[in-house]
Structure formats: C-alpha cells, structure tokens
Design a protein around this motif. Structure first.
Motif, mmCIF file in Angstrom:
data_model
loop_
_atom_site.group_PDB
_atom_site.id
_atom_site.type_symbol
_atom_site.label_atom_id
_atom_site.label_comp_id
_atom_site.label_asym_id
_atom_site.label_seq_id
_atom_site.Cartn_x
_atom_site.Cartn_y
_atom_site.Cartn_z
ATOM 1 N N UNK A 191 16.277 52.252 130.054
ATOM 2 C CA UNK A 191 15.167 51.875 129.181
ATOM 3 C C UNK A 191 15.609 51.547 127.765
ATOM 4 N N UNK A 192 16.849 51.895 127.398
ATOM 5 C CA UNK A 192 17.329 51.676 126.039
ATOM 6 C C UNK A 192 17.566 50.194 125.768
ATOM 7 N N UNK A 193 17.405 49.836 124.526
ATOM 8 C CA UNK A 193 17.720 48.481 124.090
ATOM 9 C C UNK A 193 19.231 48.321 124.045
ATOM 10 N N UNK A 194 19.721 47.094 124.151
ATOM 11 C CA UNK A 194 21.177 46.885 124.039
ATOM 12 C C UNK A 194 21.697 47.373 122.691
ATOM 13 N N UNK A 195 22.941 47.813 122.664
ATOM 14 C CA UNK A 195 23.554 48.308 121.429
ATOM 15 C C UNK A 195 24.811 47.514 121.128
ATOM 16 N N UNK A 196 25.109 47.398 119.848
ATOM 17 C CA UNK A 196 26.315 46.724 119.388
ATOM 18 C C UNK A 196 27.088 47.719 118.538
ATOM 19 N N UNK A 197 28.378 47.839 118.769
ATOM 20 C CA UNK A 197 29.224 48.754 118.016
ATOM 21 C C UNK A 197 30.096 47.947 117.072
ATOM 22 N N UNK A 198 30.059 48.304 115.793
ATOM 23 C CA UNK A 198 30.929 47.673 114.799
ATOM 24 C C UNK A 198 31.939 48.712 114.335
ATOM 25 N N UNK A 199 33.218 48.402 114.492
ATOM 26 C CA UNK A 199 34.260 49.300 114.011
ATOM 27 C C UNK A 199 35.299 48.461 113.280
ATOM 28 N N UNK A 200 36.014 49.093 112.382
ATOM 29 C CA UNK A 200 37.058 48.374 111.674
ATOM 30 C C UNK A 200 37.505 49.124 110.438
ATOM 31 N N UNK A 201 38.507 48.578 109.766
ATOM 32 C CA UNK A 201 39.017 49.147 108.528
ATOM 33 C C UNK A 201 37.890 49.281 107.517
ATOM 34 N N UNK A 202 38.042 50.175 106.567
ATOM 35 C CA UNK A 202 37.012 50.304 105.543
ATOM 36 C C UNK A 202 37.039 49.085 104.633
ATOM 37 N N UNK A 203 35.882 48.781 104.081
ATOM 38 C CA UNK A 203 35.701 47.711 103.100
ATOM 39 C C UNK A 203 36.031 46.319 103.648
ATOM 40 N N UNK A 204 35.643 46.079 104.900
ATOM 41 C CA UNK A 204 35.840 44.737 105.460
ATOM 42 C C UNK A 204 34.524 44.024 105.725
ATOM 43 N N UNK A 205 33.378 44.685 105.432
ATOM 44 C CA UNK A 205 32.100 44.011 105.525
ATOM 45 C C UNK A 205 31.177 44.441 106.646
ATOM 46 N N UNK A 206 31.455 45.565 107.305
ATOM 47 C CA UNK A 206 30.580 46.005 108.404
ATOM 48 C C UNK A 206 29.167 46.293 107.897
ATOM 49 N N UNK A 207 29.055 47.083 106.835
ATOM 50 C CA UNK A 207 27.736 47.412 106.284
ATOM 51 C C UNK A 207 27.052 46.165 105.742
ATOM 52 N N UNK A 208 27.800 45.307 105.063
ATOM 53 C CA UNK A 208 27.215 44.054 104.548
ATOM 54 C C UNK A 208 26.683 43.197 105.691
ATOM 55 N N UNK A 209 27.391 43.170 106.809
ATOM 56 C CA UNK A 209 26.953 42.399 107.973
ATOM 57 C C UNK A 209 25.646 42.964 108.531
ATOM 58 N N UNK A 210 25.548 44.288 108.638
ATOM 59 C CA UNK A 210 24.316 44.914 109.130
ATOM 60 C C UNK A 210 23.170 44.635 108.162
ATOM 61 N N UNK A 211 23.437 44.773 106.859
ATOM 62 C CA UNK A 211 22.406 44.474 105.861
ATOM 63 C C UNK A 211 21.927 43.027 105.988
ATOM 64 N N UNK A 212 22.847 42.110 106.248
ATOM 65 C CA UNK A 212 22.493 40.699 106.420
ATOM 66 C C UNK A 212 21.584 40.523 107.644
#
Length: 138
Positions: A58-79
C-alpha cells in the motif's frame, strides 16, 4: 464526450488493460495466498527477511538519495517540493546528517525515525533489525 477504455493489443486483445490498483491488489493476494504460507512453512522469516506486511503493498514508491555531503541532495529535494522541508538546512558543511523521509500527508509534521520503525504498518518497520546505533541516526 466519453472515451473508450484502453484495450490491450495482441493475444486476448478483447480484454481491457488492468489498472495499477488491480495489479497491486493481485500481487498482494498472490503473496498472501501462495508465498506467505511457503515462507511460514520453511521458516524463511526466522532466518532471513520478515514477511511482507500490507504496508509494503500500500506504500507509495520511495526514492533514496545518498552521497557526499554538500553535493546538493537537500537542494534537489527542496526543488522538487517547491520549498524547504522541516529540519532541512543548506550550507557548505554537513547540515542534514540524518535519514529523512519526506512523505505526502494532510498536515506537515515531523515524526522521529524510531517512531516510524516501531509501527508495524509502515514500510520502515524492518529497519529495526539494524539496531539502536542506526536508529539513532533516523
């Protein structure tokens, strides 16, 4: 103006195409009726993975973002969200150093990771097996 329902081409072309919901319900039914009994009989769940709960289907699909710090993961989610999310910070040093699940809901709220893993009806329940050190990072 009414439109005709989609029709599958090829073998059995007179059949209408199943919806995503139909397919997921059939998969859930097959698992419950065929695979889960085999897992119980062979005690697979005791040696490997726990049985899948209804939450997995029943869960919605999930996407996992991993990587070095300060490469834009949070900025990408905010976008993607069109705004920031609770607890997010952007900067040149390590900022969001925890696992964060951003999910759709009626109201904005923050749920601690340990709470998500303690609820058997969530897809995060199986993370409990990784222990306290891991869960403290949620």
């Amino acid at each position: 103006v009414a439109t005709a329902s989609p029709v599958m081409a090829g073998f059995g072309s007179g059949m209408t195409a199943p919806t995503d919901t139909d397919i997921l319900e059939k998969l859930q039914s097959l698992y419950a009726e065929k695979l889960r009994p085999l897992e119980k009989k062979s005690r697979y769940n005791e040696m490997a993975e726990p049985a899948l709960s209804d939450a997995w289907f029943e869960a919605k699909p999930m996407v996992l973002l991993i990587g070095q710090y300060s490469v834009g993961k949070t900025s990408f989610i905010n976008y993607l969200l069109g705004r920031g999310f609770a607890g997010s910070r952007v900067g040149p040093e390590m900022t969001t150093d925890r696992f964060v699940a951003v999910m759709y809901g009626d109201a904005e709220k923050t749920t601690p990771g340990n709470a998500l893993t303690s609820q058997p009806d969530t897809p995060f329940h199986s993370l409990k097996k990784y222990g306290t050190n891991f869960l403290n990072r949620l």
